[in-house]
Write a protein that holds these residues in place. Structure first.
Motif, PDB file in Angstrom:
ATOM      1  N   LYS A   1       0.828  -1.299   0.124  1.00  0.00           N
ATOM      2  CA  LYS A   1       0.044   0.112  -0.058  1.00  0.00           C
ATOM      3  C   LYS A   1       0.850   1.214  -0.052  1.00  0.00           C
ATOM      4  O   LYS A   1       2.075   1.325   0.666  1.00  0.00           O
ATOM      5  N   ILE A   2       0.486   2.201  -0.601  1.00  0.00           N
ATOM      6  CA  ILE A   2       1.403   3.521  -0.611  1.00  0.00           C
ATOM      7  C   ILE A   2       0.615   4.068   0.618  1.00  0.00           C
ATOM      8  O   ILE A   2      -0.592   4.559   0.692  1.00  0.00           O
ATOM      9  N   GLU A   3       1.411   4.440   1.645  1.00  0.00           N
ATOM     10  CA  GLU A   3       1.033   4.713   3.018  1.00  0.00           C
ATOM     11  C   GLU A   3       0.619   6.262   2.974  1.00  0.00           C
ATOM     12  O   GLU A   3      -0.097   6.798   3.637  1.00  0.00           O
ATOM     13  N   GLY A   4       1.423   7.057   2.197  1.00  0.00           N
ATOM     14  CA  GLY A   4       1.064   8.550   1.808  1.00  0.00           C
ATOM     15  C   GLY A   4       2.305   9.188   1.334  1.00  0.00           C
ATOM     16  O   GLY A   4       3.272   8.642   1.520  1.00  0.00           O
ATOM     17  N   ILE A   5       1.922  10.363   0.907  1.00  0.00           N
ATOM     18  CA  ILE A   5       3.043  11.340   0.644  1.00  0.00           C
ATOM     19  C   ILE A   5       3.601  12.289   1.730  1.00  0.00           C
ATOM     20  O   ILE A   5       2.343  13.216   2.228  1.00  0.00           O
ATOM     21  N   VAL A   6       4.438  12.393   2.314  1.00  0.00           N
ATOM     22  CA  VAL A   6       5.040  13.375   3.154  1.00  0.00           C
ATOM     23  C   VAL A   6       5.738  14.534   2.373  1.00  0.00           C
ATOM     24  O   VAL A   6       6.613  14.157   2.085  1.00  0.00           O
ATOM     25  N   VAL A   7       5.262  15.700   2.645  1.00  0.00           N
ATOM     26  CA  VAL A   7       5.823  16.773   2.221  1.00  0.00           C
ATOM     27  C   VAL A   7       7.081  17.313   2.957  1.00  0.00           C
ATOM     28  O   VAL A   7       6.757  17.308   4.354  1.00  0.00           O
ATOM     29  N   ASN A   8       8.120  17.286   2.590  1.00  0.00           N
ATOM     30  CA  ASN A   8       9.495  17.689   3.380  1.00  0.00           C
ATOM     31  C   ASN A   8       9.896  19.242   3.078  1.00  0.00           C
ATOM     32  O   ASN A   8       9.778  19.519   1.900  1.00  0.00           O
ATOM     33  N   GLN A   9      10.750  19.714   4.389  1.00  0.00           N
ATOM     34  CA  GLN A   9      11.017  20.982   3.846  1.00  0.00           C
ATOM     35  C   GLN A   9       9.860  22.161   3.313  1.00  0.00           C
ATOM     36  O   GLN A   9      10.072  22.851   2.557  1.00  0.00           O
TER      37      GLN A   9
ATOM     38  N   GLY B   1      -6.423  13.570  -5.908  1.00  0.00           N
ATOM     39  CA  GLY B   1      -6.733  12.251  -5.177  1.00  0.00           C
ATOM     40  C   GLY B   1      -5.269  11.577  -4.651  1.00  0.00           C
ATOM     41  O   GLY B   1      -5.661  10.450  -4.323  1.00  0.00           O
ATOM     42  N   HIS B   2      -4.377  12.082  -4.750  1.00  0.00           N
ATOM     43  CA  HIS B   2      -3.124  11.499  -4.018  1.00  0.00           C
ATOM     44  C   HIS B   2      -3.101  11.781  -2.584  1.00  0.00           C
ATOM     45  O   HIS B   2      -3.701  12.756  -2.097  1.00  0.00           O
ATOM     46  N   PRO B   3      -2.618  10.727  -1.905  1.00  0.00           N
ATOM     47  CA  PRO B   3      -2.651  10.827  -0.368  1.00  0.00           C
ATOM     48  C   PRO B   3      -1.727  11.488   0.169  1.00  0.00           C
ATOM     49  O   PRO B   3      -0.864  11.034   0.798  1.00  0.00           O
ATOM     50  N   VAL B   4      -1.651  12.822   0.163  1.00  0.00           N
ATOM     51  CA  VAL B   4      -0.792  13.643   1.043  1.00  0.00           C
ATOM     52  C   VAL B   4      -1.209  13.722   2.160  1.00  0.00           C
ATOM     53  O   VAL B   4      -2.405  13.959   2.857  1.00  0.00           O
ATOM     54  N   LEU B   5      -0.319  13.336   3.212  1.00  0.00           N
ATOM     55  CA  LEU B   5      -0.624  13.130   4.454  1.00  0.00           C
ATOM     56  C   LEU B   5      -0.599  14.686   5.336  1.00  0.00           C
ATOM     57  O   LEU B   5      -0.222  15.794   4.863  1.00  0.00           O
TER      58      LEU B   5
END
Length: 258
Positions: free
Chosen positions: A182-190, A209-213
């Motif tokens: 599973k794609i757990e999520g997209i974490v935005v860094n910096q 629809g992307h899973p941005v945390l």
């Protein structure tokens, strides 16, 4: 839980996120293993400092053993080394691991890591895998072996285009090798909340629809000091804003994977 941190674009904070999430899990009394599969060895040096090259056996030794027929191979647990942080172990990498790639591919060793992690799951509650910044044998092996994939993302248009390619690659692994991934999520860094571009890119990714945390990681010189001291933030400065953001990210991921 077996989590792979993956982005085929470099410079997105992949190793930093891998080490700090592993350290937080260990701090929460989870028996935690960090696996470094990157020839750059950033995770290994982050945790082990100048002594990283002295630790053996390594991931390179693991893969070498898979190429050599052995009647009595080493148990998987023998590759894991305790760190100075309680509950946190590591299987370090070596720069030369990349030289094995063509041999491993030709000998169809793509499932060796998956089999090893099944054995290691008896000894560890959480396994975090740091991967190279490329879609190659090692990242494919990690995706095949993992339960979830966490995608670090930095906010620019080049990273966005690379993200689409990455998601397609993960879907290919899901279809052909690991239907449970599973794609757990997209974490935005910096993340810079006062800048228009990051805000716009995040909003557009969510709209697509992307899973941005919800949890986002700020830019801070404190993380460079953490690298320099070879100490994860939760141990160096637990009250710092970025430390709390890592904790929030870990807690959000825990809720998402239950």
């Amino acid at each position: 839980m077996k989590r792979v941190i993956f982005n085929q674009k470099g410079g997105v904070g992949k190793s930093t996120i891998a080490v700090n999430l592993a350290a937080i899990a260990a701090h929460a009394n989870k028996r935690t293993l960090l696996i470094d599969m990157d020839p750059q060895c950033n995770s290994s040096r982050y945790l082990l400092g100048e002594t990283a090259s002295e630790f053996t056996p390594t991931m390179m030794d693991f893969y070498k053993s898979s190429l050599d027929f052995q009647f009595y191979p080493k148990p998987e647990s023998s590759y894991a080394h305790a760190t100075r942080f309680e509950n946190l172990s590591i299987i370090p990498s070596q720069a030369e691991i990349g030289e094995l790639q063509s041999k491993l591919e030709s000998r169809h060793k793509i499932y060796k890591l998956r089999d090893a992690l099944k054995a290691l799951a008896k000894d560890f509650d959480e396994i975090v895998i740091d991967t190279p910044s490329a879609y190659n044998f090692f990242t494919q092996s990690a995706l095949i072996a993992a339960d979830v994939c966490l995608i670090p993302f930095d906010c620019d248009d080049f990273a966005r285009q690379a993200l689409y390619t990455l998601i397609n690659n993960v879907r290919e692994i899901q279809t052909d090798h690991n239907a449970e991934l599973k794609i757990e999520g997209i974490v935005v860094n910096q993340f810079q909340p006062r800048s228009r571009l990051p805000q716009r890119l995040v909003e557009e990714l969510i709209a697509e629809g992307h899973p941005v945390l919800n949890s986002k990681l700020s830019s801070s010189v404190r993380i460079r000091e953490s690298h320099d001291q070879n100490v994860p933030l939760i141990h160096m400065d637990a009250r710092h804003k970025l430390s709390q953001e890592f904790v929030d990210l870990y807690q959000e991921l825990q809720g998402a994977t239950r």
